[in-house]
Design a protein around this motif. Structure first.
Motif, mmCIF file in Angstrom:
data_model
loop_
_atom_site.group_PDB
_atom_site.id
_atom_site.type_symbol
_atom_site.label_atom_id
_atom_site.label_comp_id
_atom_site.label_asym_id
_atom_site.label_seq_id
_atom_site.Cartn_x
_atom_site.Cartn_y
_atom_site.Cartn_z
ATOM 1 N N LYS A 171 1.059 -1.133 0.065
ATOM 2 C CA LYS A 171 0.104 -0.049 -0.080
ATOM 3 C C LYS A 171 0.969 1.224 -0.014
ATOM 4 N N HIS A 172 0.735 2.182 -1.070
ATOM 5 C CA HIS A 172 1.595 3.347 -1.275
ATOM 6 C C HIS A 172 0.801 4.680 -1.169
ATOM 7 N N ALA A 173 0.890 5.228 0.064
ATOM 8 C CA ALA A 173 0.270 6.477 0.012
ATOM 9 C C ALA A 173 1.304 7.714 -0.480
ATOM 10 N N LEU A 213 -2.863 7.626 -3.462
ATOM 11 C CA LEU A 213 -2.911 6.307 -2.794
ATOM 12 C C LEU A 213 -3.029 5.395 -3.758
ATOM 13 N N HIS A 214 -2.260 4.446 -3.880
ATOM 14 C CA HIS A 214 -2.435 2.946 -4.504
ATOM 15 C C HIS A 214 -2.000 1.890 -3.922
ATOM 16 N N TYR A 215 -2.081 0.730 -4.520
ATOM 17 C CA TYR A 215 -1.409 -0.407 -4.170
ATOM 18 C C TYR A 215 -0.346 -0.881 -5.291
ATOM 19 N N ASP A 216 0.683 -1.454 -4.943
ATOM 20 C CA ASP A 216 1.565 -2.143 -5.906
ATOM 21 C C ASP A 216 1.650 -3.507 -5.756
ATOM 22 N N PHE A 217 1.225 -4.169 -6.953
ATOM 23 C CA PHE A 217 1.279 -5.687 -6.933
ATOM 24 C C PHE A 217 2.592 -6.074 -7.617
HETATM 25 MN MN MN Z 1 3.761 2.644 -5.818
#
Ligand code: MN
Length: 201
Positions: A39-41, A45-49
């Protein structure tokens, strides 16, 4: 010649004297490849898979994160390969640096490549190149099969991450809100941010 160094774009974007993200390294040769969702704020904000393929972490940014609901198609935008050591990075990227903001390990585990065509298994790197990948995730939060499918080629390359309909599918919950804590440390995103100190694995 380092033309084939897959981590060159990753390194070029970062100043390792200022960020404590790993410059490289990480475990290799573990019996099963790993996956991680961070989880990257950042500015947004997004999520990195990330999936361990060919010695690095192949990476996609998920603007809305993953879903356990097979009817939810989640956009996955490819980003640069990350070093394997990044899977255990949790901390704060300082202001002004690339990706500035808090990074939390939301889920981590191993995966298996289930991709096949007409009953024949397709090697994971081939599946990636073809833009059709089916993986079985064994995380702390996400489990079961997920399809990762490219629907738009470069320059706006875009993929979709969709839960397959199996015993681990669950349309009745939003796992992002029911399980918000770090899979690595149990901390909330806010606690990681307040911790300030960068973890270095
Ligand atoms: Mn990221």
């Amino acid at each position: 010649m380092t033309a084939d160094d897959p981590l060159q774009p990753y390194r070029q974007k970062r100043h390792f004297g200022r960020t404590s993200e790993p410059e490289g390294g990480g475990r290799q040769g573990s019996p099963e490849p790993i996956f991680v969702i961070q989880k990257h704020a950042a500015r947004r904000l997004h999520y990195d898979f990330r999936l361990e393929i060919g010695g690095t972490l192949k990476s996609w940014a998920l603007p809305k994160g993953p879903s356990t609901n097979p009817r939810e198609k989640r956009l996955a935008v490819p980003t640069e390969d990350h070093p394997l050591a990044y899977a255990e990075f949790e901390g704060v990227i300082p202001p002004g640096e690339y990706g500035a903001g808090t990074v939390m390990v939301w889920d981590i585990g191993t995966f298996r490549n289930l991709t096949e065509k007409k009953g024949q298994p397709i090697p994971v790197e081939e599946a990636l190149a073809h833009g059709h990948l089916t993986v079985w995730l064994e995380g702390q939060k996400l489990r079961g099969a997920y399809a990762l499918t490219r629907f738009k080629k470069a320059p706006d390359e875009s993929w979709l991450l969709v839960k397959k309909d199996d015993d681990w599918a669950d349309a009745g919950q939003d796992i992002l809100t029911s399980r918000p804590e770090s899979a690595l440390s149990g901390r909330t995103l806010e606690e990681v941010a307040a911790g300030g100190r960068l973890e270095t694995g």
